[in-house]
Design a protein around this motif. Structure first.
Motif, PDB file in Angstrom:
ATOM      1  N   SER A 192      75.483   8.592  77.667  1.00  0.00           N
ATOM      2  CA  SER A 192      76.702   9.377  77.445  1.00  0.00           C
ATOM      3  C   SER A 192      76.443  10.627  76.612  1.00  0.00           C
ATOM      4  N   LYS A 193      75.326  10.648  75.866  1.00  0.00           N
ATOM      5  CA  LYS A 193      75.131  11.729  74.898  1.00  0.00           C
ATOM      6  C   LYS A 193      74.068  12.758  75.273  1.00  0.00           C
ATOM      7  N   PHE A 194      73.086  12.391  76.093  1.00  0.00           N
ATOM      8  CA  PHE A 194      72.009  13.361  76.322  1.00  0.00           C
ATOM      9  C   PHE A 194      72.517  14.561  77.120  1.00  0.00           C
ATOM     10  N   LEU A 195      71.867  15.689  76.919  1.00  0.00           N
ATOM     11  CA  LEU A 195      72.270  16.939  77.559  1.00  0.00           C
ATOM     12  C   LEU A 195      71.427  17.210  78.798  1.00  0.00           C
ATOM     13  N   TRP A 196      72.071  17.790  79.800  1.00  0.00           N
ATOM     14  CA  TRP A 196      71.393  18.234  81.016  1.00  0.00           C
ATOM     15  C   TRP A 196      71.914  19.633  81.341  1.00  0.00           C
ATOM     16  N   SER A 252      61.133  14.484  79.801  1.00  0.00           N
ATOM     17  CA  SER A 252      60.200  15.162  80.714  1.00  0.00           C
ATOM     18  C   SER A 252      60.953  16.000  81.746  1.00  0.00           C
ATOM     19  N   LEU A 253      62.105  15.535  82.188  1.00  0.00           N
ATOM     20  CA  LEU A 253      62.912  16.317  83.134  1.00  0.00           C
ATOM     21  C   LEU A 253      63.448  17.581  82.469  1.00  0.00           C
ATOM     22  N   ASN A 254      63.919  17.442  81.247  1.00  0.00           N
ATOM     23  CA  ASN A 254      64.450  18.604  80.528  1.00  0.00           C
ATOM     24  C   ASN A 254      63.364  19.614  80.175  1.00  0.00           C
ATOM     25  N   ALA A 255      62.131  19.147  80.060  1.00  0.00           N
ATOM     26  CA  ALA A 255      61.024  20.034  79.688  1.00  0.00           C
ATOM     27  C   ALA A 255      60.369  20.695  80.899  1.00  0.00           C
ATOM     28  N   SER A 256      60.903  20.461  82.088  1.00  0.00           N
ATOM     29  CA  SER A 256      60.305  20.995  83.311  1.00  0.00           C
ATOM     30  C   SER A 256      60.865  22.371  83.654  1.00  0.00           C
ATOM     31  N   TYR A 257      60.180  23.044  84.569  1.00  0.00           N
ATOM     32  CA  TYR A 257      60.587  24.375  85.019  1.00  0.00           C
ATOM     33  C   TYR A 257      61.438  24.246  86.282  1.00  0.00           C
ATOM     34  N   TYR A 258      62.528  25.028  86.338  1.00  0.00           N
ATOM     35  CA  TYR A 258      63.434  24.942  87.486  1.00  0.00           C
ATOM     36  C   TYR A 258      63.640  26.280  88.188  1.00  0.00           C
ATOM     37  N   PHE A 259      62.989  27.329  87.737  1.00  0.00           N
ATOM     38  CA  PHE A 259      62.889  28.590  88.465  1.00  0.00           C
ATOM     39  C   PHE A 259      64.246  29.159  88.875  1.00  0.00           C
ATOM     40  N   GLY A 260      65.160  29.079  87.939  1.00  0.00           N
ATOM     41  CA  GLY A 260      66.467  29.683  88.156  1.00  0.00           C
ATOM     42  C   GLY A 260      67.473  28.799  88.854  1.00  0.00           C
ATOM     43  N   ASP A 261      67.056  27.664  89.387  1.00  0.00           N
ATOM     44  CA  ASP A 261      68.010  26.762  90.043  1.00  0.00           C
ATOM     45  C   ASP A 261      68.852  26.064  88.975  1.00  0.00           C
ATOM     46  N   ASP A 262      70.142  26.219  89.063  1.00  0.00           N
ATOM     47  CA  ASP A 262      71.030  25.657  88.039  1.00  0.00           C
ATOM     48  C   ASP A 262      72.114  24.764  88.638  1.00  0.00           C
ATOM     49  N   LYS A 279      69.586  21.556  98.299  1.00  0.00           N
ATOM     50  CA  LYS A 279      70.208  21.087  97.061  1.00  0.00           C
ATOM     51  C   LYS A 279      69.533  19.779  96.652  1.00  0.00           C
ATOM     52  N   ILE A 280      69.251  19.664  95.372  1.00  0.00           N
ATOM     53  CA  ILE A 280      68.490  18.518  94.879  1.00  0.00           C
ATOM     54  C   ILE A 280      69.370  17.624  94.015  1.00  0.00           C
ATOM     55  N   GLN A 281      69.374  16.329  94.338  1.00  0.00           N
ATOM     56  CA  GLN A 281      69.978  15.319  93.468  1.00  0.00           C
ATOM     57  C   GLN A 281      68.863  14.569  92.741  1.00  0.00           C
ATOM     58  N   LEU A 282      68.989  14.424  91.443  1.00  0.00           N
ATOM     59  CA  LEU A 282      68.104  13.543  90.681  1.00  0.00           C
ATOM     60  C   LEU A 282      68.834  12.221  90.474  1.00  0.00           C
ATOM     61  N   VAL A 311      57.655  12.695  84.520  1.00  0.00           N
ATOM     62  CA  VAL A 311      57.300  13.769  85.447  1.00  0.00           C
ATOM     63  C   VAL A 311      56.524  14.882  84.756  1.00  0.00           C
ATOM     64  N   SER A 312      55.775  15.601  85.563  1.00  0.00           N
ATOM     65  CA  SER A 312      55.052  16.796  85.122  1.00  0.00           C
ATOM     66  C   SER A 312      56.034  17.957  84.975  1.00  0.00           C
ATOM     67  N   PRO A 313      55.744  18.908  84.090  1.00  0.00           N
ATOM     68  CA  PRO A 313      56.613  20.094  83.990  1.00  0.00           C
ATOM     69  C   PRO A 313      56.717  20.870  85.299  1.00  0.00           C
ATOM     70  N   PHE A 314      55.766  20.633  86.217  1.00  0.00           N
ATOM     71  CA  PHE A 314      55.721  21.398  87.465  1.00  0.00           C
ATOM     72  C   PHE A 314      56.199  20.586  88.669  1.00  0.00           C
ATOM     73  N   TYR A 315      56.837  19.446  88.406  1.00  0.00           N
ATOM     74  CA  TYR A 315      57.247  18.594  89.525  1.00  0.00           C
ATOM     75  C   TYR A 315      58.220  19.321  90.452  1.00  0.00           C
ATOM     76  N   TYR A 316      59.133  20.101  89.866  1.00  0.00           N
ATOM     77  CA  TYR A 316      60.159  20.745  90.687  1.00  0.00           C
ATOM     78  C   TYR A 316      59.558  21.849  91.555  1.00  0.00           C
ATOM     79  N   LEU A 317      58.517  22.493  91.063  1.00  0.00           N
ATOM     80  CA  LEU A 317      57.845  23.513  91.870  1.00  0.00           C
ATOM     81  C   LEU A 317      57.191  22.869  93.094  1.00  0.00           C
ATOM     82  N   TRP A 318      56.565  21.709  92.903  1.00  0.00           N
ATOM     83  CA  TRP A 318      55.974  20.978  94.027  1.00  0.00           C
ATOM     84  C   TRP A 318      57.053  20.610  95.052  1.00  0.00           C
TER      85      TRP A 318
END
Length: 447
Positions: free
Chosen positions: A122-126, A91-101, A71-74, A168-175
């Motif tokens: 308070s307003k940004f979406l994740w 950049s975090l929102n634009a990254s790939y997470y491969f189904g992890d929600d 499990k990952i905490q940012l 971050v790179s769009p592929f940071y989570y894959l790494w």
């Protein structure tokens, strides 16, 4: 058919754009709910499958079986740079997470957060898990802001620490996913690995003479190691990295005891030999973490792509530890690295996959090639100079207990005497600073 085959791992493409395939995906997910204890279901969005193919081919069965376990905490540290924070969140929102929600994102604002930053938080979406916002009422500074941002729930709970001037790179989570599954959930466990850096080092900051350019390729030249091999380093990264739960908990314990001794007893002088951190980094959390790393022989994994291409970069904006100096290069030209935008994650790895842990290059705090035995022996030598108890291990393969009790093993009588003597010295200095009449008044009031 699934019930007939009885698979242990089920990998499928999650499709949401047409009703037929969406229905198939929903049926598989329903089956997963009913068989959650027996089958590992790996659901990958169709448009992201091309990025995980190499990972799935390389990872052993045991690692894939544990796909859903980490499990990952940012954890994002910020105060009053809303534009920088916005860039990081984008950049975090634009990254790939491969189904992890189920990726938790937490904003840690220090007391000095400005209204724009507070409103933005308070307003940004994740959309990839829960979002939390914290705000300090007493200014903490970077040391508590970073160290207290992450504390693991268990040993499958990992913290990615990001200051707001990081991107971050769009592929940071894959790494992150690939390296954690490879080195934490394979058949073998590597207990001295304390984290994974997203950032490729291009400066080495711990030389006593000051910062020096660093290029792993030149270090590996003429050795058995491929020029583009990821490598292990004792240097902790503060510009985008994931930290592992056992050692981060140990660091919390270490820091509590270490700061307590510094403030009250002065019974131990812990100095990492020839490291600038022990002499120049007075308020940095990394100073203390480097002490623990050196004592234990811990290492972090670093990427090593061409031109320092990385999964995070530091925009080196002005702050507590970064300053503009007249007639000197701008900090971003020293620390900034290109982000991996084009997908070359596998292409530059030796044989197009992550190297086995035991084959990775090992480097020390100054970027020089070494061995685990050397790191461990150096740590033991320092340990024996500061502690009355031997370390709880002797060799590389000995089991670690991730407790600092053996480090902070001092003569309690000496500790008490030190405290008493400190009080006596304080009283003496205080009285000497008073005028003669003040002394009489002080004596009278005491009586």
């Amino acid at each position: 058919m699934i019930e007939y085959l009885k698979p242990e791992i089920l990998i499928y493409a999650k499709i949401t754009k047409d009703f037929i395939n969406q229905g198939i995906s929903s049926a598989i997910e329903e089956f997963n709910i009913e068989n959650t204890n027996t089958i590992t279901v790996i659901k990958i969005p169709l448009e992201e499958i091309e990025y995980v193919t190499g990972l799935i081919i390389d990872l052993p069965f045991y690692s894939l079986k544990n796909w859903n376990k980490p499990k990952i905490q940012l954890q994002i540290i910020t105060q009053n740079r809303p534009d920088s924070l916005s860039r990081l969140i984008h950049s975090l929102n634009a990254s790939y997470y491969f189904g992890d929600d189920n990726i938790t994102l937490t904003i840690n604002m220090d007391r000095g957060a400005d209204p724009v930053t507070i409103e933005f938080c308070s307003k940004f979406l994740w959309n990839h898990g829960s979002k939390n916002v914290r705000h300090r009422v007493i200014q903490g500074g970077l040391l508590p802001a970073v160290v207290e941002s992450y504390y693991p729930n268990d040993y499958n709970d990992y913290g990615i620490l990001l200051e707001d001037d990081v991107e971050v790179s769009p592929f940071y989570y894959l790494w992150v996913k690939y390296t954690i599954l490879k080195y934490r959930y394979g058949p073998a466990k590597y207990q001295r690995l304390f984290g994974i850096s997203l950032y490729g080092q291009r400066q080495m900051e711990l030389h006593m003479v000051g910062r020096r350019p660093y290029d792993p390729e030149s270090i590996f030249h003429g050795t058995k190691f491929p020029s583009r091999s990821p490598y292990l380093s004792q240097v902790p990264c503060s510009w985008g990295a994931v930290y592992f739960p056992e050692i981060w908990k140990e660091f919390h314990e270490y820091l509590i005891r270490r700061l307590d001794d510094e403030s009250n007893y002065h019974s131990q002088e812990i100095i990492v030999p020839n490291s600038r951190s022990s002499f120049k980094w007075k308020k940095s959390w990394k100073k203390y973490f480097i002490e623990l790393i050196y004592l234990r022989g811990y290492v972090m994994l670093y990427p090593n792509y061409k031109n320092f291409t990385s999964f995070s970069t530091n925009h080196a904006e002005i702050g507590i530890h970064i300053h503009l100096i007249k007639d000197k290069p701008e900090p971003v030209t020293i620390f900034g690295v290109p982000l991996m935008k084009d997908f070359t994650l596998y292409d530059e790895l030796p044989n197009n996959h992550l190297t086995d842990f035991t084959e990775l290059p090992v480097t020390n705090l100054w970027g020089n090639l070494t061995t685990f035995n050397d790191l461990i022996n150096r740590g033991i030598n320092l340990h024996n100079n500061i502690s009355q108890c031997p370390p709880h291990y002797k060799e590389e393969n000995d089991q670690l207990n991730f407790s600092t009790q053996d480090i902070f093993c001092v003569d309690e009588e000496k500790k008490r005497n030190t405290t008493t003597q400190d009080y006596i010295n304080f009283e003496k200095q205080h009285r000497e600073s008073l005028t003669e009449s003040d002394q009489r008044a002080s004596t009278t009031s005491v009586i």
